[in-house]
Each structure stands twice: as structure tokens, then as C-alpha cells.
Design a protein around this motif. Structure first.
Motif, PDB file in Angstrom:
ATOM      1  N   ALA A  65       4.293  10.303  -6.833  1.00 44.60           N
ATOM      2  CA  ALA A  65       5.320  10.678  -7.802  1.00 44.60           C
ATOM      3  C   ALA A  65       4.709  11.021  -9.159  1.00 44.60           C
ATOM      4  CB  ALA A  65       6.325   9.541  -7.955  1.00 44.60           C
ATOM      5  N   ARG A  66       3.612  10.378  -9.515  1.00 45.10           N
ATOM      6  CA  ARG A  66       2.994  10.611 -10.831  1.00 45.10           C
ATOM      7  C   ARG A  66       2.033  11.790 -10.813  1.00 45.10           C
ATOM      8  NH1 ARG A  66      -1.375   8.334 -13.823  1.00 45.10           N
ATOM      9  NH2 ARG A  66      -1.977   7.078 -12.028  1.00 45.10           N
ATOM     10  N   LEU A  67       1.273  11.930  -9.725  1.00 51.28           N
ATOM     11  CA  LEU A  67       0.244  12.958  -9.672  1.00 51.28           C
ATOM     12  C   LEU A  67       0.544  14.063  -8.667  1.00 51.28           C
ATOM     13  CD1 LEU A  67      -2.891  10.598  -9.673  1.00 51.28           C
ATOM     14  CD2 LEU A  67      -1.846  11.746 -11.641  1.00 51.28           C
ATOM     15  N   GLY A  68       1.501  13.823  -7.795  1.00 54.33           N
ATOM     16  CA  GLY A  68       1.763  14.778  -6.731  1.00 54.33           C
ATOM     17  C   GLY A  68       0.868  14.519  -5.526  1.00 54.33           C
ATOM     18  N   LEU A  69       1.363  14.875  -4.338  1.00 53.57           N
ATOM     19  CA  LEU A  69       0.596  14.626  -3.127  1.00 53.57           C
ATOM     20  C   LEU A  69      -0.714  15.401  -3.127  1.00 53.57           C
ATOM     21  CD1 LEU A  69       0.710  13.058  -0.487  1.00 53.57           C
ATOM     22  CD2 LEU A  69       1.781  15.048   0.590  1.00 53.57           C
ATOM     23  N   HIS A  70      -0.702  16.609  -3.707  1.00 56.81           N
ATOM     24  CA  HIS A  70      -1.929  17.397  -3.772  1.00 56.81           C
ATOM     25  C   HIS A  70      -2.894  16.820  -4.805  1.00 56.81           C
ATOM     26  CE1 HIS A  70      -0.392  20.501  -1.102  1.00 56.81           C
ATOM     27  NE2 HIS A  70       0.736  20.527  -1.808  1.00 56.81           N
ATOM     28  N   GLY A  71      -2.379  16.047  -5.737  1.00 65.67           N
ATOM     29  CA  GLY A  71      -3.252  15.431  -6.726  1.00 65.67           C
ATOM     30  C   GLY A  71      -3.944  14.184  -6.203  1.00 65.67           C
ATOM     31  N   THR A  72      -3.301  13.457  -5.290  1.00 61.19           N
ATOM     32  CA  THR A  72      -3.915  12.232  -4.748  1.00 61.19           C
ATOM     33  C   THR A  72      -4.786  12.512  -3.525  1.00 61.19           C
ATOM     34  OG1 THR A  72      -1.974  11.814  -3.342  1.00 61.19           O
ATOM     35  CG2 THR A  72      -1.965  10.863  -5.571  1.00 61.19           C
ATOM     36  N   LEU A  73      -4.409  13.523  -2.718  1.00 58.96           N
ATOM     37  CA  LEU A  73      -5.150  13.877  -1.496  1.00 58.96           C
ATOM     38  C   LEU A  73      -5.275  12.687  -0.547  1.00 58.96           C
ATOM     39  CD1 LEU A  73      -8.023  16.068  -2.992  1.00 58.96           C
ATOM     40  CD2 LEU A  73      -5.910  16.848  -1.909  1.00 58.96           C
ATOM     41  N   VAL A  74      -4.205  11.886  -0.477  1.00 63.15           N
ATOM     42  CA  VAL A  74      -4.189  10.727   0.406  1.00 63.15           C
ATOM     43  C   VAL A  74      -3.516  11.116   1.721  1.00 63.15           C
ATOM     44  CG1 VAL A  74      -3.316   8.390   0.750  1.00 63.15           C
ATOM     45  CG2 VAL A  74      -4.196   9.079  -1.489  1.00 63.15           C
ATOM     46  N   GLU A  75      -4.205  10.896   2.821  1.00 60.56           N
ATOM     47  CA  GLU A  75      -3.667  11.251   4.126  1.00 60.56           C
ATOM     48  C   GLU A  75      -2.610  10.240   4.557  1.00 60.56           C
ATOM     49  OE1 GLU A  75      -5.226  12.015   8.733  1.00 60.56           O
ATOM     50  OE2 GLU A  75      -6.582  11.231   7.196  1.00 60.56           O
ATOM     51  N   GLN A  76      -1.547  10.749   5.166  1.00 64.91           N
ATOM     52  CA  GLN A  76      -0.478   9.907   5.685  1.00 64.91           C
ATOM     53  C   GLN A  76      -0.408  10.026   7.204  1.00 64.91           C
ATOM     54  OE1 GLN A  76       2.893  11.432   3.509  1.00 64.91           O
ATOM     55  NE2 GLN A  76       2.519  10.086   1.755  1.00 64.91           N
ATOM     56  N   ILE A  77       0.335   9.122   7.825  1.00 69.65           N
ATOM     57  CA  ILE A  77       0.439   9.132   9.290  1.00 69.65           C
ATOM     58  C   ILE A  77       0.995  10.455   9.791  1.00 69.65           C
ATOM     59  CG2 ILE A  77       1.736   8.147  11.218  1.00 69.65           C
ATOM     60  CD1 ILE A  77       1.223   5.438  10.189  1.00 69.65           C
ATOM     61  N   GLY A  78       2.003  10.991   9.125  1.00 70.75           N
ATOM     62  CA  GLY A  78       2.574  12.270   9.512  1.00 70.75           C
ATOM     63  C   GLY A  78       3.845  12.113  10.328  1.00 70.75           C
TER      64      GLY A  78
ATOM     65  N   GLY B 108       0.810  -1.211   0.000  1.00 68.05           N
ATOM     66  CA  GLY B 108       0.000   0.000   0.000  1.00 68.05           C
ATOM     67  C   GLY B 108       0.842   1.259   0.000  1.00 68.05           C
ATOM     68  N   THR B 109       1.945   1.257   0.758  1.00 67.71           N
ATOM     69  CA  THR B 109       2.823   2.438   0.812  1.00 67.71           C
ATOM     70  C   THR B 109       3.525   2.659  -0.521  1.00 67.71           C
ATOM     71  OG1 THR B 109       3.167   2.048   3.189  1.00 67.71           O
ATOM     72  CG2 THR B 109       4.731   3.497   2.059  1.00 67.71           C
ATOM     73  N   LEU B 110       4.022   1.585  -1.140  1.00 66.73           N
ATOM     74  CA  LEU B 110       4.696   1.729  -2.434  1.00 66.73           C
ATOM     75  C   LEU B 110       3.740   2.250  -3.501  1.00 66.73           C
ATOM     76  CD1 LEU B 110       6.917  -1.500  -2.504  1.00 66.73           C
ATOM     77  CD2 LEU B 110       7.637   0.865  -2.091  1.00 66.73           C
ATOM     78  N   TYR B 111       2.509   1.760  -3.514  1.00 66.79           N
ATOM     79  CA  TYR B 111       1.555   2.257  -4.505  1.00 66.79           C
ATOM     80  C   TYR B 111       1.190   3.711  -4.229  1.00 66.79           C
ATOM     81  CZ  TYR B 111      -2.508   2.467  -7.551  1.00 66.79           C
ATOM     82  OH  TYR B 111      -3.405   2.823  -8.538  1.00 66.79           O
ATOM     83  N   SER B 112       1.099   4.082  -2.940  1.00 67.60           N
ATOM     84  CA  SER B 112       0.836   5.476  -2.597  1.00 67.60           C
ATOM     85  C   SER B 112       1.971   6.381  -3.060  1.00 67.60           C
ATOM     86  CB  SER B 112       0.643   5.610  -1.085  1.00 67.60           C
ATOM     87  OG  SER B 112       0.505   6.957  -0.697  1.00 67.60           O
ATOM     88  N   GLU B 113       3.220   5.930  -2.870  1.00 70.68           N
ATOM     89  CA  GLU B 113       4.361   6.726  -3.330  1.00 70.68           C
ATOM     90  C   GLU B 113       4.395   6.812  -4.857  1.00 70.68           C
ATOM     91  OE1 GLU B 113       6.869   8.429  -1.355  1.00 70.68           O
ATOM     92  OE2 GLU B 113       5.026   8.179  -0.173  1.00 70.68           O
ATOM     93  N   TYR B 114       3.992   5.749  -5.527  1.00 74.25           N
ATOM     94  CA  TYR B 114       3.922   5.787  -6.990  1.00 74.25           C
ATOM     95  C   TYR B 114       2.896   6.821  -7.457  1.00 74.25           C
ATOM     96  CZ  TYR B 114       2.238   4.428 -11.613  1.00 74.25           C
ATOM     97  OH  TYR B 114       1.814   4.455 -12.928  1.00 74.25           O
ATOM     98  N   LEU B 115       1.732   6.848  -6.829  1.00 76.66           N
ATOM     99  CA  LEU B 115       0.716   7.838  -7.189  1.00 76.66           C
ATOM    100  C   LEU B 115       1.188   9.252  -6.889  1.00 76.66           C
ATOM    101  CD1 LEU B 115      -2.564   6.108  -5.897  1.00 76.66           C
ATOM    102  CD2 LEU B 115      -1.779   6.322  -8.260  1.00 76.66           C
TER     103      LEU B 115
END
Length: 532
Positions: free
Chosen positions: A228-241, A219-226
Motif C-alpha cells: 500500500a505504501r510502495l506499490g507491489l512493483h516497488g516491493t517486488l515481493v512474490e506472492q502465492i498467486g 507477515g501478510t499484514l506487513y506485506s500488504e502495508y508495504l
């Protein structure tokens, strides 16, 4: 010296060796990764305190319980219901996340620990906790499993976490509809990949213990792939922080100054509720998982470990702790029952927070929500439910506890389920088996104030039909003083005879009776003495 050598040898033989150490570390790391997001969510979302409160509970609370509780299946730490109770109790007192609020939270935890210590010191109080029946425990487990699935729905769908303390079914239903309508597809994809990876890896025998770690990694690797491709603001996926601000320990002092005393007194009933909530869960979870593991655990030792831990944790900026159904269930599913594993999970979480905070920060919350949903699903086992459905009484108790978890809370589930179980037990005791064969009235059960109306109804009907009635109470389990007075009154009226439980003769004959082989050996009568 020989005895000492044997004791040392036995101690060292119990220590894990070789490949077993790797298994303990894997399970401990899995527990640490599963506990981390729960600790953060319980602190911020439910209790209204900073995340380090829950993380210290997951470290020091788990470590204290592992050292104090000898059970190999016990796993303490931050808890959903207790964290939610803190938020409910303190919300009218002070605004969340403030210095005064955090002081009251520590005070509340300390008072709960002292009340739990009273349950340990006064043995009858602690014994009352053992009256929770198996249908109540299994109903709670299944309800908690479904609760975890509902609780994780919004995070799984990439939506803001619902901060409502209570989660009845209609809230879960609306959360599900919101996911279908406005859910974040990227978050859902991450959650599904995590779930699929866990399920696939679990089918491989040698990698089964690594399933959750593989799922989180995928799940983390796929999140990092998204990202890298769309940007964190493009995915809007929350992380632990980032958790780099959390250190080894953070000393604290509960709030007990003169100005705060009126509020402290006001939260005493809340402290009693918090203490009972933790003890009920600890005793119920310990009994259930000990039976699953094929062993026995003393509930008094569990009460002691909870009480001492919750008396110490307020001085370490920590939430109170109790047994965790889902994490104990995870340990059972992974097949390793050891205090070393539990202690290792706390130490590994400490190392992760101290040295790998930047790496933990990128773990996506939808992946952790998927893991919690998987744990919840694993807690609902048909083989545990099926035996209770064969009895109407047990099925009613089971369903009451199950639905109470969803519509009320765990404390409500224990109260409702236990009251219903006691009511059914009392109903059965108040309706003994009574049979009339010829002139013999046979009573099997209890003769006490609750069963006398039923017995007397049959007795007076029998008296009207026969003149030489014999009451056979040789199979009676218990006769209370009111039952003794009723039997004495029946004897005084010269309407009945009694059958002795040992010889089967009329007690009014005055003898002990004889057997065919010779005189019967005199046996002491252990029943209560009475005037008859």
C-alpha cells in the motif's frame, strides 16, 4: 448385542469433544497453510507440472492416507525428494509442463504405486524396509531439516527460486552470499517479522498451537502495508498467486498408448527408484514419530496406504505421496496426534482453495519460506543426536546419513547409511569375544564363515600351548553349517573337548550330567543337529 454396544461406546469415546475439536481444527488449518506453498513449489519447481498436481496430492493424497493408515501420527502428501525424482526421471523424455510430460508423470506415479503394492503383497520385501536403523533415521531427519533451511534461503531473501534439483552445501552457500549482496530487503523484513512472531507466540502456552497462523498473518499484514505504501512493483515481493482455477477434482488418465510404450519401458527403473524412495521415507518417518508419540505403528499398513494411494492418485491429476518428516514433526510439536486432525487438514485445504483463493493469493512467499525454515530448525534436536555420538559406530552411520541427504538425496542417504550400518553389524558379528583361561577357550558370539578366521587364529595358538583344550561355546548365539563342520573336524582330530551349554560337562562323557539335588530334567536340544 452387548459386545456391539461396547464397541460403539469405545468408538464414540475416542472422538474429540468440546474444546478438543477446536484444537484439531487449529492444527488442521496450520497443516493446510504449511502444506499449500510446499505443494505449489514441489509441483512447479521440482516436478515440472502445474500447481494443481501438488495441491491435489495435499488434499486427496493426505485424505487417502488418513483413511487407510490407522496410525495417528502419519501424515502423507507431496514430498520434496519424490517430486524432484519425477523431474530428473522425465526430463530426458519430454519437455516439462507439456501434455505429454504430464501423462508420463501420471504413468510414472501409477507404476510406482504398483511396485509399492508388490512390497506389501510379498512380505519379505516389505520386511527389508524395517532394517533401517535409528542412526540412519535421525541422520535423515537432521539432514532434511538443514535441507529445508537451505532450500528456503532464496525465497526468504526475495530472489528467484533456484531450480536445480540437487542442493549441495556449496549451492546453499552461494545462495546465502547472493542474499547478502542483492537480497530484497522488503522480503527479508517480511520473513524476519514472520519468524519473530512465531517464536514469541510459541512462548505463550495457550497460543502455542496458533504460532504459525499468527506468523503468517503478521507477515501478510506487513506485506500488504508495504504494497500500500510502495506499490507491489516497488516491493517486488512474490506472492502465492491466484488458485481459483483449481476445482474439487480433475480426473486424468495415465499415458499408456502404443506410441508411448518405448518411453514407458524406459522409465521403469525410475519407477522402482520412486517407489523405494517413498517407502523408505514412509517407514523411517512412521517408526521415528511413533516412538516420539509413545506408540507403535505397523509398517506394513503404512506400505499398504502408500501403495493404494499412489495407485489411485494418477487418476486424479496428482503427484505421488509418501510420509512427510516435517509435517509429521509439526503435528508432534503441536501436541495432537489424531487421524481426524490429518483428515481435517486435507478438507480445510480443499475449502481454502475453493472459497478463499483470492485471500490465499496475497500471502507472501517470504513468510512461507520463514515457516519452512522454522520447521527445519525444529527437526534438528540435540537430544536426538547426542545418544549416537557416544558410539563410534553409530556416530559414523549418523554422519553418513546426514551428509548424504545434503550431498546426494534421501534415497542415497538411506542406501549409504544402511550399508554402513550393515557393514558395522557384520564386522561385530565377525569378531566374537574369545578368551582363553587355562585350557578353556570361551567363545561368545557367532561361529559362522565370517568369524571362523578370527576363531581359528586363537584356536591354533591355544592348541600349540596345551594338550587338553576345551572349547566352551555355551554362549554362542548362532552356528552356521561351516561352523558345524569346523567343530566336527576339531572333534575328529581328538584335540579338543566340548562343554555342554546346559550342564557344563564334556560332551564326550556321553551323559546329561546330574545336579546336587538329583537327576537333571531332560531338555530338548534346540540347536542345529550336527555330526558331532
Amino acid at each position: 448385542m452387548k459386545a456391539l454396544a461396547l464397541a460403539l461406546r469405545s468408538h464414540f469415546l475416542q472422538l474429540p469433544r468440546g474444546a478438543q475439536i477446536g484444537g484439531h481444527l487449529v492444527v488442521g488449518l496450520t497443516l493446510a497453510l504449511v502444506t499449500l506453498p510446499q505443494a505449489v513449489a514441489f509441483s512447479v519447481t521440482l516436478a515440472g507440472v502445474p500447481p494443481h498436481f501438488g495441491i491435489y496430492a495435499a488434499i486427496w493424497g493426505v485424505l487417502f492416507c488418513a483413511l487407510l493408515n490407522p496410525s495417528p501420527v502419519f501424515h502423507g502428501g507431496p514430498n520434496t525428494a519424490m517430486s524432484a525424482a519425477i523431474g530428473v526421471i522425465l526430463l530426458p523424455i519430454a519437455p516439462p509442463f507439456g501434455a505429454e510430460y504430464m501423462g508420463y508423470a501420471l504413468t510414472l506415479g501409477l507404476m510406482a504405486g504398483l511396485i509399492q503394492l508388490l512390497f506389501y503383497l510379498v512380505r519379505p520385501l516389505g520386511r527389508m524396509l524395517d532394517l533401517i536403523s535409528e542412526p540412519v533415521i535421525n541422520g535423515m531427519i537432521c539432514g532434511i531439516g538443514l535441507f529445508l533451511i537451505f532450500k528456503s534461503l532464496t525465497t526468504f531473501g526475495g530472489l528467484p527460486v533456484n531450480t536445480e534439483v540437487e542442493w549441495p552445501l556449496w549451492i546453499a552457500w552461494h545462495s546465502f552470499l547472493a542474499i547478502l549482496e542483492i537480497g530484497n530487503l522488503h522480503a527479508i523484513e517480511i520473513g524476519l517479522i514472520t519468524l519473530a512472531t512465531c517464536v514469541i507466540v510459541q512462548q505463550i502456552g495457550r497460543l502455542r498451537n496458533w504460532a504459525i497462523l499468527f506468523g503468517i498473518t503478521a507477515g501478510t499484514l506487513y506485506s500488504e502495508y508495504l504494497s500500500a505504501r510502495l506499490g507491489l512493483h516497488g516491493t517486488l515481493v512474490e506472492q502465492i498467486g491466484n488458485l481459483s482455477s483449481i476445482g474439487l477434482v480433475k480426473p486424468s488418465v495415465p499415458l499408456f498408448n502404443q506410441e508411448a510404450m518405448p518411453d514407458v519401458i524406459a522409465i521403469v527403473p525410475g519407477a522402482v527408484t520412486l517407489a523405494l524412495l517413498g517407502l523408505f521415507q514412509t517407514v523411517a518417518a512412521l517408526r521415528r514419530m511413533s516412538r516420539k508419540a509413545g506408540g507403535f505403528a505397523d509398517s506394513r499398513k503404512a506400505i499398504f496406504s502408500d501403495a493404494v494411494s499412489n495407485c489411485l492418485l494418477p487418476f486424479l491429476s496428482s503427484l505421488p505421496t509418501c510420509a512427510s518428516f516435517n509435517r509429521m514433526w509439526l503435528v508432534h510439536r503441536l501436541g495432537i496426534h489424531s487421524r481426524i486432525t490429518i483428515a481435517a487438514s486435507a478438507l480445510l485445504l480443499l475449502l481454502l482453495v475453493l472459497f478463499f483463493a483470492p485471500l490465499l493469493a496475497i500471502i507472501p512467499m517470504p513468510a512461507m519460506a520463514a515457516i519452512i525454515m522454522l520447521l527445519g530448525a525444529n527437526m534438528i534436536k540435540w537430544e536426538d543426536i547426542k545418544p549416537h555420538l557416544k558410539s563410534r559406530r553409530e556416530s559414523m552411520v549418523f554422519m553418513a546419513a546426514f551428509l548424504s541427504v545434503l550431498f546426494l538425496d534421501l534415497f542415497g542417504a538411506v542406501v549409504v547409511g544402511s550399508l554402513l550400518a550393515i557393514a558395522y553389524a557384520k564386522w561385530e558379528q565377525a569378531h566374537p569375544s574369545i578368551s582363553l583361561q587355562g585350557n578353556v577357550l570361551k567363545i561368545r558370539g557367532n561361529i559362522y564363515y565370517g568369524s571362523l578366521p578370527v576363531i581359528e587364529a586363537t584356536y591354533h595358538g591355544a592348541i600349540a600351548r596345551t594338550d587338553n583344550l576345551v572349547i566352551d561355546f555355551s554362549d554362542c548365539y548362532y552356528i552356521d553349517p561351516e561352523g558345524l563342520r569346523w567343530l566336527a573336524a576339531a572333534k575328529a582330530a581328538h584335540k579338543v573337548a566340548f562343554v555342554d551349554r546346559r550342564s557344563g560337562l564334556d560332551r564326550r562323557a556321553g551323559g546329561r550330567g546330574t545336579e546336587r539335588g538329583g537327576p537333571q530334567r531332560s531338555m530338548p536340544d534346540r540347536r542345529q543337529r550336527s555330526e558331532f
